[in-house]
Design an enzyme around this catalytic site. Structure first.
Site, short mmCIF file in Angstrom:
data_model
loop_
_atom_site.label_atom_id
_atom_site.label_comp_id
_atom_site.label_asym_id
_atom_site.label_seq_id
_atom_site.Cartn_x
_atom_site.Cartn_y
_atom_site.Cartn_z
N GLY A 166 -20.35 -54.61 77.46
CA GLY A 166 -19.26 -55.59 77.54
C GLY A 166 -18.12 -54.99 78.36
N LEU A 167 -16.95 -55.63 78.27
CA LEU A 167 -15.82 -55.17 79.08
C LEU A 167 -15.42 -53.73 78.75
CD1 LEU A 167 -13.24 -58.08 79.39
CD2 LEU A 167 -14.23 -56.71 81.24
N SER A 201 -22.81 -60.30 77.90
CA SER A 201 -22.13 -59.73 76.73
C SER A 201 -21.09 -60.71 76.25
CB SER A 201 -21.44 -58.42 77.11
OG SER A 201 -22.39 -57.49 77.53
N GLY A 232 -6.87 -65.51 77.77
CA GLY A 232 -6.08 -64.59 78.57
C GLY A 232 -6.00 -63.20 77.99
N PHE A 266 1.25 -67.39 74.05
CA PHE A 266 0.22 -67.17 73.03
C PHE A 266 0.93 -66.95 71.70
CE2 PHE A 266 -4.42 -65.90 73.70
CZ PHE A 266 -4.64 -66.79 74.73
N THR A 305 -24.15 -53.54 65.19
CA THR A 305 -25.08 -52.41 65.10
C THR A 305 -24.40 -51.07 65.42
OG1 THR A 305 -25.76 -53.04 67.32
CG2 THR A 305 -27.24 -53.63 65.53
N GLN A 346 -10.35 -61.27 61.20
CA GLN A 346 -9.53 -62.38 61.70
C GLN A 346 -10.27 -63.71 61.70
OE1 GLN A 346 -8.06 -62.88 66.11
NE2 GLN A 346 -6.32 -62.29 64.85
N HIS A 348 -9.92 -67.43 63.40
CA HIS A 348 -9.20 -68.12 64.48
C HIS A 348 -8.94 -69.55 64.06
CE1 HIS A 348 -8.23 -69.80 68.38
NE2 HIS A 348 -8.26 -68.59 68.92
N LEU A 366 -15.38 -71.57 70.06
CA LEU A 366 -13.93 -71.41 70.15
C LEU A 366 -13.28 -72.40 71.11
CD1 LEU A 366 -11.75 -69.14 69.21
CD2 LEU A 366 -11.71 -68.70 71.65
N GLU A 376 -6.69 -70.35 72.07
CA GLU A 376 -5.28 -70.41 71.70
C GLU A 376 -4.42 -70.85 72.89
OE1 GLU A 376 -4.16 -67.30 69.04
OE2 GLU A 376 -2.32 -66.91 70.13
N ARG A 429 -2.22 -65.72 64.32
CA ARG A 429 -3.44 -66.43 63.90
C ARG A 429 -3.64 -66.43 62.39
NH1 ARG A 429 -7.54 -64.29 68.62
NH2 ARG A 429 -6.61 -65.62 70.22
N HIS A 470 -13.49 -64.74 63.54
CA HIS A 470 -13.38 -64.60 64.99
C HIS A 470 -13.36 -63.16 65.48
CE1 HIS A 470 -12.15 -65.57 69.06
NE2 HIS A 470 -11.07 -64.82 68.94
N ARG A 501 -4.83 -59.10 64.74
CA ARG A 501 -4.73 -58.95 66.19
C ARG A 501 -4.03 -60.15 66.80
NH1 ARG A 501 -7.50 -61.14 70.63
NH2 ARG A 501 -9.32 -61.98 69.57
N SER A 546 -6.93 -58.39 72.74
CA SER A 546 -8.23 -57.73 72.66
C SER A 546 -8.83 -57.49 74.04
CB SER A 546 -9.19 -58.57 71.83
OG SER A 546 -10.45 -58.01 71.91
#
Ligand SMILES: Cc1cc2nc3c(=O)[nH]c(=O)nc-3n(C[C@H](O)[C@H](O)[C@H](O)COP(=O)(O)OP(=O)(O)OC[C@H]3O[C@@H](n4cnc5c(N)ncnc54)[C@H](O)[C@@H]3O)c2cc1C
Length: 648
Positions: free
Chosen positions: A16-17, A44, A52, A143, A238, A258, A260, A270, A273, A304, A372, A408, A413
């Site tokens: 992922g990122l 991912s 954002g 946000f 995992t 969390q 959402h 989702l 937001e 949230r 979430h 968060r 994130s």
């Protein structure tokens, strides 16, 4: 070296990122890097992120005066003082660079339009003139829980744009990616991590991947809430699970989960937001804007945890809209107009059309809160190094770094993934440079044999017995209904008993498909106990924490208790042990004293120690709990008192 034993300098588990940004940093330092992923990296979960990522660039009028100190303040308040404040500061400072760098990687950020612009703020249309010299800079949207507009966005496909850009960089650098390959255990000698045992999801073959440094970047574990999550089906935790299995590395704050406010009812997909940030609002069954009365100051843009609780309460009070799938509320973005929806919220437009068959410019969107984000995860120090096991690092949602504490903020994130990718990637690279992969390969072969035996045991089961998917669904029901938005001691005790029963049931479960290779049922069965063990750490952690903080809300202990609970939960659970052990460490050095968040309840049990007394033992206590030494002194990145310039 046999074909069962592969080596690399830096092994990144997760594409992922966070994992990919980390891999880029390690590869740029000259290391041989391998990325593992369950799916091709571009699939991912990061790709699904919409609204954002936060960085205090201060490019538009509503962001005037923003800077890393304001971002730090918002983040610590958002965390309900559960965050490590030094980490929150590192994050806020580095996000500014990390987000700009994404433009160079190719992210098509939405940009400031100089001149007159129409925005919706708290339900009203306003006209604001953006400075012409700011035309073309990265634009921000509002946000929840922030003092300024700070979220940088690419329409409502921010994660998609960011992941594709970062993945292109991974390809350009020639980093090896082994997709459809799952890390199933960590190889370690009790004090040092030496890589992972991995399983090919296509052939079922296991092999050992030894590395000087190993980074876990496996994302969240939302799927322990079954269908009640906005997370992808691969978010099964995992990475956290194999770290927990070591019995050495603790997971932090697992009870901090969390929910959402706005996921589509009933699918749980989702709706960002960003819809509320751009001026959308929530309505009950009578079409009343209940948030105006419940949170007069921040309204729909409180944090949230606060908005989700209000929504859940409104539905409990009978003001939800009845549906065959249970009650829901409405999200109204009709007034934003079709042009806005089809440009700045394009992905929301598509989701509404494809999954509920509506045009959101004309119709209300049915929404309700759903699991979430996992604030908890593998506990690491500020360098991203796991407690207790040298050479093991964790980044992104899999980690408890811990800038989010018990809640968060939206947009924090995605920026965390690229900030930790940079920071921790560099540290992992330094660690790899300073060590050699000299070890007894016996550890690796023993663990490899154990993993092969586990898979063979599942395949050898025959006769009748519970089905793994049925156990998964029971886990989801228990978690959502007894370890959800509102928690009580009695229900948590029931959840713990039910999860214990499910763990027992796993031992009798049988598979319907006994193919050793491409077999999703076997792959899932191999993860199921780990998921149940994670679920148990959440439920037991929530049961033990007799206070309410951020997303952890106990109706029987409704106040935040800074006197007794200004601490982070640590849980360890070796695979061979029948129960987890819990411990608590201080949250970190405190600079901004605990206080009112600016939204939600303004009542709490105050700390009785002075900040000096609290801070005096933090470093020693954390080291005693397994925190490894950091490259720079602990506390060196706190800008003590800088917040006073903002708060006055
Ligand atoms: C629908 C949705 C929208 C969101 N929108 C936003 C937003 O607008 N802004 C924001 O800030 N945050 C947002 N978030 C949160 C944010 O997207 C995630 O927290 C973040 O993308 C996680 O990134 P990651 O790299 O840590 O993990 P992921 O992107 O989840 O990647 C995990 C990787 O690990 C791999 N993996 C997992 N287990 C294993 C294993 N055992 N072996 C090998 N590989 C493994 C997977 O294949 C995957 O490549 C959103 C979340 C959701 C659910």
């Amino acid at each position: 070296m046999t074909e069962k034993l592969l080596t690399t300098d830096v092994l990144v588990i997760g594409g992922g990122l966070a994992g990919e940004r980390c891999a880029i940093e390690a590869a740029a330092a000259g290391h041989d890097v391998v990325i593992l992923s369950l799916v091709p990296p571009r699939r991912s979960h990061s790709c699904a992120a919409q609204g954002g990522m936060q960085a205090a660039l201060a490019n538009c009028v509503k962001a005037d005066g923003d800077n890393s100190t304001v971002h730090f303040l918002d983040t610590v308040r958002g965390s309900d003082w559960g965050a490590d404040q030094e980490v929150a500061n590192i994050f806020a400072e580095e996000a500014i660079v990390a987000v700009r760098e994404m433009a160079h990687f190719g992210v098509p950020w939405s940009r400031v339009k100089g001149g007159k612009n129409k925005y919706f703020i708290k339900g009203d249309e306003v006209e604001i003139e953006e400075a012409l010299e700011n035309d073309g800079l990265i634009m921000h949207r509002d946000f929840g829980g922030t003092a300024k507009w700070r979220a940088c966005y690419a329409a409502a496909g921010t994660g998609h744009a960011a992941l594709y850009a970062v993945d292109s960089e991974v390809v350009r650098l020639g980093i090896t990616v082994r997709d459809r390959t799952e890390a199933v255990a960590l190889i370690h000698d009790g004090s040092r991590c030496l890589g992972a045992v991995v399983r090919c999801l296509r052939t079922g073959e296991h092999f050992a991947m030894m590395a000087k440094a190993t980074v876990i970047a496996t994302g969240g574990y939302g799927r322990i809430y079954g269908q009640y999550t906005s997370n992808a089906t691969i978010n099964e935790g995992t990475g956290a699970s194999i770290a927990l299995d070591t019995g050495i590395v603790p997971l932090g704050n697992m009870e901090a989960v969390q929910f959402h406010p706005t996921t589509l009812s009933p699918s749980g997909i989702l709706v960002t937001e960003g819809c509320r940030g751009d001026g959308g609002y929530l309505l009950d069954k009578n079409l009343d804007r209940f948030m105006v009365e419940l949170e007069p100051k921040k309204q729909e843009l409180a944090s949230r945890d606060v908005v989700s609780r209000h929504m859940a309460q409104v539905m409990r009070d009978g003001n939800g809209v009845d549906s065959p799938y249970g009650p829901h509320l409405w999200l109204d973005i009709r007034h934003l107009g079709e042009e806005h929806l089809r440009t700045k919220l394009l992905e929301v437009w598509d989701i509404c059309r494809d999954f509920v068959g509506i045009n959101p410019a004309e119709k209300l969107i049915p929404v309700r809160p759903t699991q979430h984000y996992s604030m908890g995860g593998i506990r690491v120090n500020k360098d991203g190094q796991a407690y207790g096991l040298a050479g093991l690092f964790a980044v992104g949602e899999a980690a408890c770094w811990d800038m989010h504490g018990f809640n968060r903020l939206g947009g924090n994130s995605l920026s965390e993934t690229i900030v930790t990718g940079r920071v921790v990637g560099r540290r992992a690279a330094e660690y790899a440079s300073g060590t050699e992969l000299r070890s007894n390969t016996g550890f690796a072969f023993d663990m490899l044999a154990a993993a092969e035996e586990k898979a063979a045991n599942w395949l050898a089961r025959s006769g009748s017995g519970p089905n793994v998917y049925e156990i998964r669904d029971r886990m989801g029901e228990t978690m959502m209904h007894k370890v959800g938005i509102f928690r009580t001691g009695d229900e948590l005790a029931e959840a713990v008993a039910e999860l214990a029963q499910m763990l027992d049931d796993c031992d009798d479960a049988v598979l319907r498909c006994t193919d050793p290779g491409l077999n999703p049922e076997l792959a899932f069965a191999l993860r199921l106990k780990g998921m149940l063990r994670l679920a148990m750490t959440v439920a037991k952690g929530a049961q033990a924490r007799t206070e309410s903080r951020g997303a952890h809300f106990r109706t029987d202990f409704p106040l935040r208790n800074d006197r007794d609970w200004l601490s982070r939960t640590l849980v360890r659970w070796a695979e061979k042990d029948s129960a987890p052990t819990f411990d608590y460490e201080p949250t970190g050095l405190i600079d901004l004293p605990p206080g009112y968040r600016g939204y939600g309840a303004d009542e709490r049990i105050e700390m009785t120690d002075s900040l000096e007394q609290y801070n005096a033992s933090v470093l020693e206590d954390q080291a005693r709990h397994g925190r490894l030494p950091t490259a720079e002194d602990m506390g060196s990145r706190l800008r003590r008192g800088a917040w006073q310039d903002i708060v006055g």
